[in-house]
Enzyme design. Sequence first.
Site, PDB file in Angstrom:
ATOM      1  N   ASP A 244       4.444   6.747   1.581  1.00  0.00           N
ATOM      2  CA  ASP A 244       3.034   7.499   1.245  1.00  0.00           C
ATOM      3  C   ASP A 244       2.832   8.495   2.382  1.00  0.00           C
ATOM      4  OD1 ASP A 244       0.797   8.085  -0.460  1.00  0.00           O
ATOM      5  OD2 ASP A 244      -0.284   7.358   1.073  1.00  0.00           O
ATOM      6  N   GLU A 310      19.725  -3.543   8.314  1.00  0.00           N
ATOM      7  CA  GLU A 310      19.903  -4.918   8.761  1.00  0.00           C
ATOM      8  C   GLU A 310      20.224  -5.732   7.399  1.00  0.00           C
ATOM      9  OE1 GLU A 310      16.723  -6.379  10.715  1.00  0.00           O
ATOM     10  OE2 GLU A 310      16.708  -4.772  12.368  1.00  0.00           O
TER      11      GLU A 310
HETATM   12  C1  NOJ Z   1      -0.448  10.260  -1.723  1.00  0.00           C
HETATM   13  C2  NOJ Z   1      -0.603   9.569  -2.919  1.00  0.00           C
HETATM   14  O1  NOJ Z   1       0.337   9.679  -3.828  1.00  0.00           O
HETATM   15  C3  NOJ Z   1      -1.933   9.620  -3.469  1.00  0.00           C
HETATM   16  O2  NOJ Z   1      -2.206   9.067  -4.816  1.00  0.00           O
HETATM   17  C4  NOJ Z   1      -2.886   9.161  -2.469  1.00  0.00           C
HETATM   18  O3  NOJ Z   1      -4.546   9.635  -3.041  1.00  0.00           O
HETATM   19  C5  NOJ Z   1      -2.805   9.868  -1.106  1.00  0.00           C
HETATM   20  N1  NOJ Z   1      -1.452   9.928  -0.709  1.00  0.00           N
HETATM   21  C6  NOJ Z   1      -3.343   8.919  -0.137  1.00  0.00           C
HETATM   22  O4  NOJ Z   1      -2.836   7.801   0.013  1.00  0.00           O
END
Ligand code: NOJ
Length: 599
Positions: A244, A310
Amino acid sequence: MTIANTPESGAPASDDIVEVTTGDPAVSAEPAATLVGTGGEWWRSAVIYQIYPRSFSDSDGDGIGDLPGITRRLPALGELGIDAIWLSPFMTSPQHDAGYDVADYCDVDPLFGTLADFDALLATAHGLGIRVIVDLVPNHTSWDHAWFREALAAAPGSAERARYLFRDGKGPNGDLPPNNWQSVFGGPAWERTTNPDGTPGQWYLHLFDRSQPDLDWENPWVRAQFEDILRFWLDRGVDGFRVDVAHGMVKAHGLPDYTPPADAGSMGGGVVGLEPEIDANAALDPPTPPYWAQEGVHEIFRAWHSVLSEYEGDRVLCAEAWVEPLTKLALWVRPDEMQQAFNFTYLSAGWDAAELRLVIDRSIAAFATVGAPSTWVLSNHDVVRHASRLALTAENPQGHGIGPDSPGLPDPVVGLRRARAASALMLALPGSAYVYQGEELGLPEVIDLPDEARQDPTWFRTNHERYGRDGCRVPIPWEPGEATYGFGPAGSAASWLPQPRDWDGYARASQEDDPESTLSLYKLALALRSSQALGTGELAWLPGYGDDVLAFTNGGVTVIANLGGTPVELPVGDLLLASEPLSEAALPADTTVWIRTAA
Ligand code: NOJ
């Protein structure tokens, strides 16, 4: 069905479809009990299905999907023909951003089940030949995470505060935020703390909701924690991580003020520029915001690459990085960094043949420079579903969402037709494709959610100015005629976001036996993609077609997509797939076909 010069009627007959798919060993699921050690670089051509756990399948009837619900439904995904699933976060979380606010990276939130439920899911998936990618959220934690609670309790300048980005405010009393950065979800990106004696304290950075404080990735302690977290899930047997905000973890030194251009999408992506001259190597280099795409992130991913190496098997990292141009995004997938990056430039392209061709060319060229496959994606849990988005008639920046009062709302018939054509186009491209749960059913965005049902922090942080992302997150329908369309068991609570009353026809069971359904289209496309090795193939554009047409070969398959209003004459060959029933030998608007032409 053979396309000759005489008109044919109807979609390809199911007998013709069976001829292509039956008995093809590539179509059947791998019988392996575990996938570790099999399938070298499987991710180069994989179709990866995104499961949004709270909206996929609810086993306990509380109205929210869960891990046992997913496990129960995995055979349906095996039948669909996908190679892997990516699970959006199911870890411990107060759910202020639907789980993207993690309070414990190494446990399962009771809403979704237990670690034992996760192990069962993983074993079942592997037994079906399906790999499992989990979501890792390293840019920020939840404010409920013990690390943040300890930081709040500790003094300014302490080791605990150094895990996050705490700063003194500006102005005589520190009343002003440390800089002018805005949260992706709207409003300032800083929240002021209160000292134990009740006086106002330092501020902390949150690029997203205030319940999601950003970690300081310059701090070696933070880096060490996440390497342990990677190992925790790798030891359990996961096949990889979707990372993310992989473009945001490192911030520019000094946290300088920055005002983004007006067309920047919520996650930081802009709109791909369509230049008069199509040049796959053109550098569209927008200024780099001090919180996105900083050089320092790459060192982190090189370290993670080593951790994954690893482990036995072929584990992957996939970057959620809203970075443009594509030549810059390719830096995320250099040989010693991640394996994949989401191609949001492709997702952001309009339903326009010239723009799509430009993006396809640029994508393949940019990723090839670092030896990585391109990825393709049309929908996910952050964007308007493509069965609606492709028929919008007004600008809709990513993350803003649509609701009853939005301008340019889509015609659902046009939207679905374009979505089917777009999916058939995407699934014919070489590389790896991502499919978001429900798109294989042709689900549209839910536009008319009641205001009181909306839950996306964007809705609240913009004082209801932006609808946000709830419309693409509504629980998916499995069986017609049931209270929650089989999302939950009989007698279960209403789903966490209300489902429209007219979704019977979209339910998976309604589509199973209908050769013209969107589900059948996806199944056929995935089976053919596998048997014809399209994922590892090469694209060659075909000359002689009009500006509104995309026509190319990938191996022995000719793909033609007509995005314009003029019917396109089809070449002679065996029709393998059509995104709409064909009533004559010409390709109508908003339709894609795959044809096996004579060599
Ligand atoms: C991207 C994620 O896909 C989204 O749903 C989220 O709100 C933001 N990152 C923050 O984590």
